[in-house]
Motif scaffolding. Sequence first.
Motif, PDB file in Angstrom:
ATOM      1  N   LEU A  78      18.639 -16.910  48.381  1.00 46.78           N
ATOM      2  CA  LEU A  78      18.027 -16.249  47.256  1.00 46.78           C
ATOM      3  C   LEU A  78      19.483 -15.897  46.616  1.00 46.78           C
ATOM      4  CD1 LEU A  78      15.548 -15.091  46.384  1.00 46.78           C
ATOM      5  CD2 LEU A  78      15.838 -13.094  47.971  1.00 46.78           C
ATOM      6  N   ALA A  79      20.557 -15.680  47.114  1.00 44.11           N
ATOM      7  CA  ALA A  79      21.702 -15.381  46.455  1.00 44.11           C
ATOM      8  C   ALA A  79      22.128 -16.688  45.432  1.00 44.11           C
ATOM      9  CB  ALA A  79      22.974 -15.129  47.388  1.00 44.11           C
ATOM     10  N   ASP A 130      22.251 -16.357  41.257  1.00 42.52           N
ATOM     11  CA  ASP A 130      23.561 -16.811  40.622  1.00 42.52           C
ATOM     12  C   ASP A 130      23.443 -17.990  39.568  1.00 42.52           C
ATOM     13  OD1 ASP A 130      25.131 -15.068  42.260  1.00 42.52           O
ATOM     14  OD2 ASP A 130      25.806 -16.438  43.487  1.00 42.52           O
ATOM     15  N   MET A 131      22.464 -18.652  39.946  1.00 47.27           N
ATOM     16  CA  MET A 131      22.075 -19.708  39.013  1.00 47.27           C
ATOM     17  C   MET A 131      21.299 -19.397  37.744  1.00 47.27           C
ATOM     18  SD  MET A 131      20.564 -22.520  41.677  1.00 47.27           S
ATOM     19  CE  MET A 131      20.239 -24.000  40.472  1.00 47.27           C
ATOM     20  N   VAL A 132      20.571 -18.215  37.920  1.00 48.02           N
ATOM     21  CA  VAL A 132      20.036 -17.876  36.691  1.00 48.02           C
ATOM     22  C   VAL A 132      21.122 -16.761  35.831  1.00 48.02           C
ATOM     23  CG1 VAL A 132      18.420 -15.961  35.721  1.00 48.02           C
ATOM     24  CG2 VAL A 132      17.879 -17.554  37.839  1.00 48.02           C
ATOM     25  N   ASN A 164      23.233 -19.046  33.832  1.00 48.79           N
ATOM     26  CA  ASN A 164      22.496 -19.621  32.894  1.00 48.79           C
ATOM     27  C   ASN A 164      22.382 -21.183  33.281  1.00 48.79           C
ATOM     28  OD1 ASN A 164      21.836 -18.045  30.722  1.00 48.79           O
ATOM     29  ND2 ASN A 164      23.874 -18.153  30.065  1.00 48.79           N
ATOM     30  N   GLU A 165      22.587 -21.832  34.390  1.00 48.56           N
ATOM     31  CA  GLU A 165      22.261 -22.906  35.039  1.00 48.56           C
ATOM     32  C   GLU A 165      20.833 -23.491  35.151  1.00 48.56           C
ATOM     33  OE1 GLU A 165      23.887 -24.552  39.079  1.00 48.56           O
ATOM     34  OE2 GLU A 165      24.851 -22.742  38.753  1.00 48.56           O
ATOM     35  N   ILE A 166      19.912 -22.225  35.377  1.00 48.69           N
ATOM     36  CA  ILE A 166      18.533 -22.450  35.096  1.00 48.69           C
ATOM     37  C   ILE A 166      17.949 -21.085  34.724  1.00 48.69           C
ATOM     38  CG2 ILE A 166      18.226 -24.148  36.895  1.00 48.69           C
ATOM     39  CD1 ILE A 166      17.516 -21.401  38.697  1.00 48.69           C
ATOM     40  N   ASN A 167      16.914 -21.231  33.900  1.00 46.73           N
ATOM     41  CA  ASN A 167      16.251 -20.145  33.448  1.00 46.73           C
ATOM     42  C   ASN A 167      15.254 -19.175  34.371  1.00 46.73           C
ATOM     43  OD1 ASN A 167      13.712 -21.384  33.105  1.00 46.73           O
ATOM     44  ND2 ASN A 167      14.289 -21.894  31.269  1.00 46.73           N
ATOM     45  N   GLY A 168      14.597 -18.246  34.240  1.00 44.01           N
ATOM     46  CA  GLY A 168      14.019 -17.430  35.189  1.00 44.01           C
ATOM     47  C   GLY A 168      12.537 -18.200  35.432  1.00 44.01           C
ATOM     48  N   LYS A 169      12.170 -19.093  34.501  1.00 47.74           N
ATOM     49  CA  LYS A 169      10.870 -19.760  34.831  1.00 47.74           C
ATOM     50  C   LYS A 169      11.406 -20.889  35.670  1.00 47.74           C
ATOM     51  CE  LYS A 169       7.173 -22.063  32.171  1.00 47.74           C
ATOM     52  NZ  LYS A 169       7.310 -23.472  32.483  1.00 47.74           N
ATOM     53  N   GLN A 170      12.404 -21.538  35.599  1.00 51.85           N
ATOM     54  CA  GLN A 170      12.706 -22.701  36.393  1.00 51.85           C
ATOM     55  C   GLN A 170      13.212 -21.925  37.826  1.00 51.85           C
ATOM     56  OE1 GLN A 170      15.796 -23.967  33.835  1.00 51.85           O
ATOM     57  NE2 GLN A 170      14.714 -25.725  33.484  1.00 51.85           N
ATOM     58  N   ALA A 171      13.564 -20.650  37.941  1.00 50.61           N
ATOM     59  CA  ALA A 171      13.950 -20.226  39.325  1.00 50.61           C
ATOM     60  C   ALA A 171      12.722 -19.892  39.938  1.00 50.61           C
ATOM     61  CB  ALA A 171      14.660 -18.833  39.056  1.00 50.61           C
ATOM     62  N   LYS A 172      11.408 -19.290  39.141  1.00 46.56           N
ATOM     63  CA  LYS A 172      10.308 -19.144  39.947  1.00 46.56           C
ATOM     64  C   LYS A 172       9.652 -20.554  40.395  1.00 46.56           C
ATOM     65  CE  LYS A 172       6.743 -16.559  40.734  1.00 46.56           C
ATOM     66  NZ  LYS A 172       5.759 -16.163  40.084  1.00 46.56           N
ATOM     67  N   GLU A 173       9.885 -21.571  39.620  1.00 43.71           N
ATOM     68  CA  GLU A 173       9.412 -22.865  40.258  1.00 43.71           C
ATOM     69  C   GLU A 173      10.232 -23.354  41.502  1.00 43.71           C
ATOM     70  OE1 GLU A 173       9.628 -25.965  37.046  1.00 43.71           O
ATOM     71  OE2 GLU A 173       8.643 -24.602  35.520  1.00 43.71           O
ATOM     72  N   ILE A 174      11.426 -23.171  41.309  1.00 43.13           N
ATOM     73  CA  ILE A 174      12.152 -23.639  42.511  1.00 43.13           C
ATOM     74  C   ILE A 174      11.851 -22.623  43.561  1.00 43.13           C
ATOM     75  CG2 ILE A 174      14.574 -23.516  43.628  1.00 43.13           C
ATOM     76  CD1 ILE A 174      15.722 -23.987  40.928  1.00 43.13           C
TER      77      ILE A 174
END
Length: 506
Positions: A401-402, A406-408, A411-421
């Motif tokens: 989760l950390a 951190d990735m969000v 800016n490595e990924i956006n919130g939508k991608q975080a949710k997909e992951i």
Amino acid sequence: MFTIKGKTGEWEVVVGLETHIEVLSKSKLFSGASADYNPTVTPNTQVSMVDVAMPGMLPVLNEYCVEQAIKFGLGINAEIAHSSRFARKQYFYPDLPQGYQITQATTEPAVVNHGWIEIMSDDGKPKKILIERAHMEQDAAKNKHDMHPAKSFVDYNRSGVMLLEIVTALDVKNPENNSYITSPDEAERYLRQIREIARALGVSKANMEEGSMRADVNVSVRPVGEKTFRTRTETKNMVSFKFIKNHIENEARRQVEIYENGGTVSQDTLRYHQDDGSSSVMRSKEDALDYRYFPDPDLLPLIITDEQIERIRKTMPELPTATRARYIEKFGLPEYDAARLTETVDISHWFDTAVGDKPARAKGVANWMISELFAHPENYDITNEKSGIIDGMRIITPSDLAELVDMVASNEINGKQAKEIFIKMLDGEDGTPRAIADKFGMKQITDTGAIEKIIDEVIANNPGQVEQYKSGKVGLLGFFVGNVMKASGGKANPAIVNELIKKKLG
Ligand code: MN
């Protein structure tokens, strides 16, 4: 606020709890016998002569047990008495071989007095619940009625194990300060806090199902606005949050009905029936006098020094109230989030592990835990001991989760991608969030040139909307952002998209 609407108006419920927790120690309160009474231990094998009250046997106070009481007292912000006494409470029952229980009389100071704990009230605000006292006493043995059709047995393994009885206070002189329990939910939250404090301190497992925590529940009602407390009833030895809540509500309704029909509530001891939630009178009006308390002549007064208290104070871990305050002050979390994350010591430990030494992570971790992770209890181990894939189930760890947070943030990924992951992890995808992002090519587009190109296409394809936007229909911004995000395969950085669209449509 929890109230009951009656024929004559609104009624408030007042709840007092006497909570017994079984204290963890190697040996019993007044004897050297093992205090392990769990059901796998052969009955009557952990019993000394003191525990079965053989003539001439003398109780010897266990110092470790006293320290546990002091520790708990400090944990509930209470005063530790420098001098208190043990008393005999007389009653006859086969599970009590002495014919009396050694306890601390309710008419004198106990080892622990005048404490408080904080719970979340029904209106979502912190509320202090006053605790009158916590006293040390012996547990009884256990009667067994289900082993023989015509005989009853007694297992004395539990006889003499230390209990700490924690009694809530009603501030009779100041009935409006609202520092007592006034709803079924508050009763549950109070008991859960007691349990968490006991566990954080290692004083007790305080587990209702195992019987190491039980509560005597006192209920009274009064019309909203009335300044004095009315007669209460008491139901002893309740061992389930669900039953306690159910009983408080039913009993309050029963009392309201009695008053509204012109009757009076009598001070009875009730028995709760699990099957239909009703209760019946077990015995009526019981007073301290009936027990004929007197100081136990076999035991000296309990003297506790300041040095002893200070030595124990130094070993105290952070308790839920302090943890909550830290989350609010240090991390800027809302009160609600802080309360959710300190419901158990394991939850706050999981959260603290994920945040690690980066306070900036705290809000993100809190959001993920409360809005996503708590909905999937099978996908994480709250004691934080397991990781990887167990029985086909992906265990999400604090470091997962950390990393996601951190990735969000970077800016490595956006919130939508975080949710997909996150969803892929729930679906059993192995590897860290970063590895999953790599594997599925989820990288956020932050290159303004690339984003501008997509925006230009979207603008060219939607001349009508552009016209409307420019003539003042700025609500259409979301339409453009949505289309650009879609055209980027969900990979564009939404903040940059927003900013660039505004600029272009200016
Ligand atoms: Mn008791």
